[in-house]
Write an enzyme that holds these catalytic residues in place. Structure first.
Site, PDB file in Angstrom:
ATOM      1  N   SER A  55     -16.044 -35.974 -24.129  1.00 16.10           N
ATOM      2  CA  SER A  55     -14.634 -35.613 -23.961  1.00 16.10           C
ATOM      3  C   SER A  55     -14.364 -35.362 -22.483  1.00 16.10           C
ATOM      4  O   SER A  55     -15.277 -35.312 -21.656  1.00 16.10           O
ATOM      5  CB  SER A  55     -14.309 -34.381 -24.791  1.00 16.10           C
ATOM      6  OG  SER A  55     -14.382 -34.689 -26.168  1.00 16.10           O
ATOM      7  N   GLY A  56     -13.083 -35.201 -22.156  1.00 11.72           N
ATOM      8  CA  GLY A  56     -12.695 -34.958 -20.769  1.00 11.72           C
ATOM      9  C   GLY A  56     -12.205 -36.210 -20.064  1.00 11.72           C
ATOM     10  O   GLY A  56     -11.788 -36.149 -18.913  1.00 11.72           O
ATOM     11  N   HIS A  57     -12.272 -37.371 -20.768  1.00 17.35           N
ATOM     12  CA  HIS A  57     -11.788 -38.632 -20.203  1.00 17.35           C
ATOM     13  C   HIS A  57     -10.508 -39.084 -20.902  1.00 17.35           C
ATOM     14  O   HIS A  57     -10.110 -40.238 -20.797  1.00 17.35           O
ATOM     15  CB  HIS A  57     -12.836 -39.734 -20.358  1.00 17.35           C
ATOM     16  CG  HIS A  57     -14.166 -39.391 -19.785  1.00 17.35           C
ATOM     17  ND1 HIS A  57     -14.330 -39.077 -18.459  1.00 17.35           N
ATOM     18  CD2 HIS A  57     -15.391 -39.299 -20.358  1.00 17.35           C
ATOM     19  CE1 HIS A  57     -15.618 -38.816 -18.237  1.00 17.35           C
ATOM     20  NE2 HIS A  57     -16.277 -38.938 -19.372  1.00 17.35           N
ATOM     21  N   LYS A 105     -19.993 -46.996 -23.331  1.00 17.57           N
ATOM     22  CA  LYS A 105     -20.052 -46.992 -21.866  1.00 17.57           C
ATOM     23  C   LYS A 105     -21.515 -46.817 -21.434  1.00 17.57           C
ATOM     24  O   LYS A 105     -22.268 -46.046 -22.054  1.00 17.57           O
ATOM     25  CB  LYS A 105     -19.200 -45.846 -21.294  1.00 17.57           C
ATOM     26  CG  LYS A 105     -17.724 -45.954 -21.673  1.00 17.57           C
ATOM     27  CD  LYS A 105     -16.827 -45.022 -20.875  1.00 17.57           C
ATOM     28  CE  LYS A 105     -17.097 -43.533 -21.063  1.00 17.57           C
ATOM     29  NZ  LYS A 105     -17.019 -43.066 -22.466  1.00 17.57           N
ATOM     30  N   ASP A 110     -25.343 -41.943 -23.969  1.00 19.31           N
ATOM     31  CA  ASP A 110     -24.485 -42.704 -24.885  1.00 19.31           C
ATOM     32  C   ASP A 110     -25.230 -43.903 -25.458  1.00 19.31           C
ATOM     33  O   ASP A 110     -25.180 -44.165 -26.668  1.00 19.31           O
ATOM     34  CB  ASP A 110     -23.225 -43.193 -24.157  1.00 19.31           C
ATOM     35  CG  ASP A 110     -22.316 -42.052 -23.746  1.00 19.31           C
ATOM     36  OD1 ASP A 110     -22.636 -41.371 -22.752  1.00 19.31           O
ATOM     37  OD2 ASP A 110     -21.291 -41.820 -24.414  1.00 19.31           O
ATOM     38  N   HIS A 219     -17.754 -38.706 -14.084  1.00 13.57           N
ATOM     39  CA  HIS A 219     -18.223 -37.333 -14.323  1.00 13.57           C
ATOM     40  C   HIS A 219     -18.381 -36.603 -13.012  1.00 13.57           C
ATOM     41  O   HIS A 219     -19.061 -35.589 -12.927  1.00 13.57           O
ATOM     42  CB  HIS A 219     -19.567 -37.337 -15.051  1.00 13.57           C
ATOM     43  CG  HIS A 219     -19.593 -38.226 -16.237  1.00 13.57           C
ATOM     44  ND1 HIS A 219     -20.030 -39.537 -16.171  1.00 13.57           N
ATOM     45  CD2 HIS A 219     -19.214 -38.013 -17.514  1.00 13.57           C
ATOM     46  CE1 HIS A 219     -19.921 -40.079 -17.371  1.00 13.57           C
ATOM     47  NE2 HIS A 219     -19.430 -39.187 -18.199  1.00 13.57           N
TER      48      HIS A 219
END
Lengths: 333, 333
Positions: A55-57, A105, A110, A219
């Site tokens: 999260s955060g994107h 990605k 991931d 990030h």
């Protein structure tokens, strides 16, 4: 740390509750494990395109769930991969006999977790293909990556392969198209300011009053170099030249130009950068057939931009133009 | 000042060039004077809805130009009203015999300049009505305003009256509907950080490390009070209670809830706040029928949010749901 939140450890779940309340006609949200699926079911035999990541994107990836794009997304903790369990749960919910295409990605966590999920799903008899997106030309390896990082190009892969799945393409065909988009797109970004991960509570890096980080990762990973602030013409050129030289793009190419905000960049600066990028492309004889401008792959409140260029062919253009209905991209539907 | 720009004095024009390049199928942009019009012509006899205001609040207003919403927008310099000439030029370009409805945010400069434009246009035989939006409950008068300020509610007025114009409503009917939306919507905002106006070069105000400005204006004007940072539950309550008590909204009301980013607030925080707002409304017996969440009325890179609540009736709901195709709002078309 100044943020609108109650508890850093529940920020993702709290935000998912708001997402569910805001878009009940479009999205269904589970929080254990965290999975966002589209209300419209996958047609029997069609491919389910599933993605996810830290999260955060946002809007990546949950903002791209909906008809014509993703069937489901798995949001991990902030800047942290989702678990294999999340991916398995998402695919189980949306797969309808046509198999699942996973869009991942290229970050070590991931790739590993989606790989494990793919093995578990295949053991259940679900056909799975994976496309790993690695469009960032800034650095080859990084703190989170073996090979290039996946950044802005991910949106273009998800939109285009989502349209292919919606028109009924087979799993192999979807995998070919997603791979083609990844092979034809290059990106690079810069940061004017860092961001603060809620559970960390301090900036991901420090930049001086007039310093810019060229080649930043999503990030906050270091890029190529730090330079003093300079006019926008020069900044955009520093992003675009490595992007164009890498593929390389050539005179006569027709492209999609995507100017992305890292989160905190106002539309005024973003459109200004887009105009500069388009002029630089024109100087090289490259024609912009399609544009995308906005905050689509962000790093929380980071100020900065990235530029992605995708070489189009007629099929990719038609798939880009096909109807889509998500919270972040919505046209023709 | 760290921004992506070439020259602070040309930032609006430079951004408009990028806007034109990015959306040629939707928008036409002139820069002398600065006017953004939709490519689709106003149908003969239909009302042309025209708005405008200082730049720096994007996507307001140029991001709302398109079928089903604005016929044209006039972007002024950053945080400065457009001139009467801009408004006259915009209306001349899009008016098609049905008259023009001007949507104006209640700031002294805007009201004056749109008034002058209306007089000039009426002298040319163009029928004009004006709706002044003043939905901000935070303060009564301010550094830029006699009376309440126009903020988030402006988007809702523009969407709904744009739909009324698109279905062929008369100028008087459009003016009534726009006035009704304004009378039924209330808003309030808060800031976590200031913004920097390019031609000023320094922050519009100073906030301490843990300070929040409650009731902030969209140009960084002071609000009601400064408080130490607190959890999101309390912050959202501080915005929502004055909003609900003002109209007042009552148990049984059905509303549109609009959670807006002032520019630099990540979607994660925004959706989290939206979820809290929806729960607070439920506690009072107020049902959210429609939601809007995103950066729609911004103050450059300012971090913060505003909350707007619009009391819906069936007609306003149907007009909200009607098709719209703009760069910022796009559905059903």
């Amino acid at each position: 740390m100044k943020k609108i939140l109650n508890d850093p450890s529940t920020v993702v779940t709290d935000a998912l509750r708001g997402l569910a309340l805001a878009h009940p006609e479009l999205l269904r949200v589970s929080t254990d494990p965290a999975v966002v699926t589209r209300v419209e079911p996958t047609p029997p035999g069609a491919v389910a395109v599933v993605s996810g990541g830290g999260s955060g994107h946002e809007p990546l990836h949950s903002g791209f769930v909906g008809p014509g794009m993703l069937a489901a997304a798995c949001p991990g903790p902030v800047f942290t991969s989702p678990t294999p369990d999340q991916v398995v749960a998402a695919v189980r919910e949306v797969e309808a006999g046509g198999g699942a295409l996973l869009v991942v990605k290229n970050y070590t966590g991931d790739v590993l977790n989606f790989e494990t999920a793919a093995e578990l799903l295949e053991a259940e008899g679900v056909e799975v293909r994976t496309v790993v997106v690695d469009d960032d030309v800034a650095v080859t390896d990084s703190s989170f990556t073996a090979g290039r990082r996946g950044v802005g190009g991910t949106v273009l892969v998800e939109k285009i392969v989502g349209a292919a799945a919606a028109r009924g393409d087979s799993l192999d065909r979807c995998a070919e198209i997603a791979g083609r988009v990844n092979s034809q797109v290059r990106s690079m970004g810069l940061a004017l300011s860092p961001c603060v991960v809620p559970h960390v509570g301090r900036p991901s890096f420090e930049l001086g009053e007039d310093e810019i980080e060229i080649g930043i990762g999503i990030h906050g990973e270091p890029g190529r170099e730090r330079i003093p602030l300079e006019p926008a013409d020069g900044l955009v050129r520093r992003l675009l030249e490595p992007v164009l030289d890498d593929l390389p793009f050539a005179s006569g190419d027709e492209v999609l130009l995507f100017t992305n905000s890292m989160g905190g960049t106002p539309p005024l600066e973003l459109y200004l950068a887009h105009g500069i990028a388009e002029r630089l492309l024109a100087e090289r004889g490259i024609r912009v057939r399609r544009s995308l401008v906005g905050p689509y792959v962000t790093s929380l409140e980071m100020r900065g931009i990235s530029v992605s260029v995708l070489r189009l062919d007629d099929e990719l253009t038609a798939l880009w133009d096909a109807p889509v209905r998500t919270t972040a991209l919505n046209w023709g539907s």
